[in-house]
Enzyme design. Structure first.
Site, PDB file in Angstrom:
ATOM      1  N   LYS A   2     -11.347  -4.145  -3.400  1.00  0.00           N
ATOM      2  CA  LYS A   2     -12.408  -2.945  -3.478  1.00  0.00           C
ATOM      3  C   LYS A   2     -11.902  -1.375  -3.584  1.00  0.00           C
ATOM      4  O   LYS A   2     -12.449  -0.840  -4.053  1.00  0.00           O
ATOM      5  CB  LYS A   2     -13.498  -3.149  -2.470  1.00  0.00           C
ATOM      6  N   LYS A  42       0.695  -1.265   0.094  1.00  0.00           N
ATOM      7  CA  LYS A  42      -0.076  -0.099  -0.005  1.00  0.00           C
ATOM      8  C   LYS A  42       0.903   1.192   0.050  1.00  0.00           C
ATOM      9  O   LYS A  42       0.461   2.203  -0.626  1.00  0.00           O
ATOM     10  CB  LYS A  42      -1.136  -0.187   0.938  1.00  0.00           C
ATOM     11  N   LYS A  95      -4.404  -9.228  -6.753  1.00  0.00           N
ATOM     12  CA  LYS A  95      -5.735  -9.660  -5.730  1.00  0.00           C
ATOM     13  C   LYS A  95      -6.936  -8.599  -6.239  1.00  0.00           C
ATOM     14  O   LYS A  95      -6.590  -7.550  -6.590  1.00  0.00           O
ATOM     15  CB  LYS A  95      -5.415  -9.343  -4.531  1.00  0.00           C
TER      16      LYS A  95
HETATM   17  P1  ATP Z   1      -8.747  -2.904   0.371  1.00  0.00           P
HETATM   18  O1  ATP Z   1      -8.786  -3.128  -1.146  1.00  0.00           O
HETATM   19  O2  ATP Z   1      -9.402  -1.531   0.926  1.00  0.00           O
HETATM   20  O3  ATP Z   1      -7.573  -3.178   1.170  1.00  0.00           O
HETATM   21  P2  ATP Z   1     -10.007  -5.480   0.601  1.00  0.00           P
HETATM   22  O4  ATP Z   1     -10.953  -5.505  -0.475  1.00  0.00           O
HETATM   23  O5  ATP Z   1      -8.577  -6.018   0.455  1.00  0.00           O
HETATM   24  O6  ATP Z   1      -9.757  -3.675   0.957  1.00  0.00           O
HETATM   25  P3  ATP Z   1     -10.629  -5.973   3.327  1.00  0.00           P
HETATM   26  O7  ATP Z   1     -11.668  -5.014   4.248  1.00  0.00           O
HETATM   27  O8  ATP Z   1      -9.159  -5.604   3.616  1.00  0.00           O
HETATM   28  O9  ATP Z   1     -10.739  -5.924   1.867  1.00  0.00           O
HETATM   29  O10 ATP Z   1     -10.838  -7.225   3.552  1.00  0.00           O
HETATM   30  C1  ATP Z   1     -12.065  -7.986   4.081  1.00  0.00           C
HETATM   31  C2  ATP Z   1     -11.933  -9.318   4.193  1.00  0.00           C
HETATM   32  O11 ATP Z   1     -11.896 -10.167   2.597  1.00  0.00           O
HETATM   33  C3  ATP Z   1     -10.663 -10.028   4.720  1.00  0.00           C
HETATM   34  O12 ATP Z   1     -10.947 -11.232   5.306  1.00  0.00           O
HETATM   35  C4  ATP Z   1      -9.844 -10.196   3.336  1.00  0.00           C
HETATM   36  O13 ATP Z   1      -9.136 -11.357   3.420  1.00  0.00           O
HETATM   37  C5  ATP Z   1     -11.061 -10.596   2.343  1.00  0.00           C
HETATM   38  N1  ATP Z   1     -10.690 -10.517   1.043  1.00  0.00           N
HETATM   39  C6  ATP Z   1     -10.250  -9.248   0.459  1.00  0.00           C
HETATM   40  N2  ATP Z   1     -10.151  -9.368  -0.928  1.00  0.00           N
HETATM   41  C7  ATP Z   1      -9.980 -10.740  -0.927  1.00  0.00           C
HETATM   42  C8  ATP Z   1      -9.976 -11.415  -2.316  1.00  0.00           C
HETATM   43  N3  ATP Z   1      -9.364 -10.785  -3.351  1.00  0.00           N
HETATM   44  N4  ATP Z   1      -9.965 -12.751  -2.178  1.00  0.00           N
HETATM   45  C9  ATP Z   1     -10.256 -13.468  -1.074  1.00  0.00           C
HETATM   46  N5  ATP Z   1     -10.702 -12.793  -0.085  1.00  0.00           N
HETATM   47  C10 ATP Z   1     -10.465 -11.500  -0.038  1.00  0.00           C
END
Ligand code: ATP
Ligand code: LTN
Length: 332
Positions: free
Chosen positions: A199, A114, A196
């Site tokens: 969002k 990040k 990955k």
């Molecule tokens: P950001 O993009 O803002 O870092 P994020 O989409 O990675 O956010 P988080 O709020 O960090 O989402 O994660 C919420 C949950 O969803 C966590 O348990 C994380 O491991 C899971 N998660 C996030 N992205 C993925 C993905 N691409 N595949 C599987 N699990 C995910």
């Protein structure tokens, strides 16, 4: 009674990755452990480690809470709350920062990734984030923490911090176990399967939002990047796009990857993608319908009030005892 806890940041609209890696797991775990207690929260304090527009943030906080409910969690079994409404998260976060080493935080890949994306404005809180996450978990003596693969390293650090504290002051924190799904723990970006699905990504082409329209969901699956081999096979190294689609297919249908590859043997990507587009849309659309009903009802406010009260009691006691252990204040 076992306690299962997790959180999701309101840093964007939830994606299919969040659903498969996290939310779907919560719902399944509830079925497997009907006598367990669930604590699920909206990690808004974590979201502000990067810049957020106040108006959007406020709306997304409610959206994440509503999405938890819309996904079919049992409300009797779950305490849903907003992290910033419980002051003890920030308080214990600081106490744990005092038991976390710079070297440990410097090794965190999420921070490295990040902070690489930004050249200026990297906040101190982005760096100390894992200590706050440890606090979220240790406050409630959670036994299990279901998360996607990307959070594994933070969970390991949480365990180290808990053990260090226990060694120094006597047994106090429960050392939690991560629960990471065997299939679907890391859903990749549909346009760039080396990355990955996230969002907070600037472009929305690579992710499916849980609030996307049906036509857009289907279109994104059909136009997902694959390869020129034309064989539906699970080979993440040479066919990362297809492997990602197979993973999505397997987790949403609860079938094995082998069974799916067999089904599409000798068939091209088009039929496979069309079927998957239907599967994804049929999963998301009912959740979306319920989501909009919840967003427009009083149910959400009542649940969040109840959640706040229940979480508050547990968190207050734990922090008071933690401060005593450390020797802070006047109470013995
Ligand atoms: P950001 O993009 O803002 O870092 P994020 O989409 O990675 O956010 P988080 O709020 O960090 O989402 O994660 C919420 C949950 O969803 C966590 O348990 C994380 O491991 C899971 N998660 C996030 N992205 C993925 C993905 N691409 N595949 C599987 N699990 C995910
Ligand atoms: N850091 C997590 C969200 C999160 C979390 C938690 C998950 C914050 N606190 C406690 C599990 C337990 C993420 O997914 N980015």
């Amino acid at each position: 009674m076992k306690r299962i806890l997790s959180g999701i940041q309101p840093s964007g609209t939830l994606t299919l990755g969040n659903y498969i890696g996290a939310i779907k797991q919560f719902v399944e775990l509830q079925k497997q452990h009907p006598d367990a207690e669930f604590y699920l929260f909206v990690a808004d304090l974590h979201a502000i480690t990067t810049e957020q527009e106040p108006k959007d943030l406020r709306q997304r906080i409610r959206q994440v809470a509503a999405m938890y409910i819309a996904s079919g969690l049992s409300l009797e079994q779950t305490t849903i709350f907003i992290q910033s409404e419980i002051k003890e998260h920030a308080e214990l976060g600081y106490l744990l920062q005092c038991h976390t080493y710079m070297g440990e935080l410097e090794r965190m890949t999420q921070f490295k990734d990040k902070s690489k994306k930004q050249t200026t404005g990297i906040t101190a809180s982005l760096f100390t984030y894992p200590a706050l996450m440890a606090a979220d978990i240790l406050l409630y003596d959670a036994d299990y923490v279901p998360v996607g693969e990307d959070q594994k390293q933070h969970l390991e650090l949480t365990r180290d911090i808990a053990s260090r504290f226990n060694n120094r002051y006597g047994d106090f924190f429960k050392v939690p176990e991560p629960l990471i799904p065997k299939v679907g723990a890391r859903i990749m970006d549909l346009q760039n399967p080396a990355k990955k699905m996230s969002k907070s990504d600037a472009s929305d082409k690579g992710y499916i939002s849980l609030l996307d329209e049906e036509t857009s969901i289907k279109k994104k699956i059909r136009s997902a990047v694959t390869d020129s081999l034309g064989i539906v096979a699970f080979d993440p190294e040479n066919q990362p796009g297809v492997a990602n689609l197979l993973t999505i297919y397997a987790s949403l249908t609860d079938s094995t990857i082998e069974a799916i590859t067999k089904k599409y043997q000798g068939k091209g990507y088009q039929e496979f993608k069309n079927d998957l587009a239907d599967i994804v849309a049929n999963t998301i659309m009912p959740i979306q319908k319920r989501f909009f009903e919840i967003m427009g009802s009083k149910e959400l406010e009542n649940l969040l009030d109840k959640g706040k009260e229940a979480a508050q009691m547990v968190a207050y006691r734990k922090v008071e005892k933690c401060k005593q252990k450390i020797g802070l204040g006047r109470k013995k």
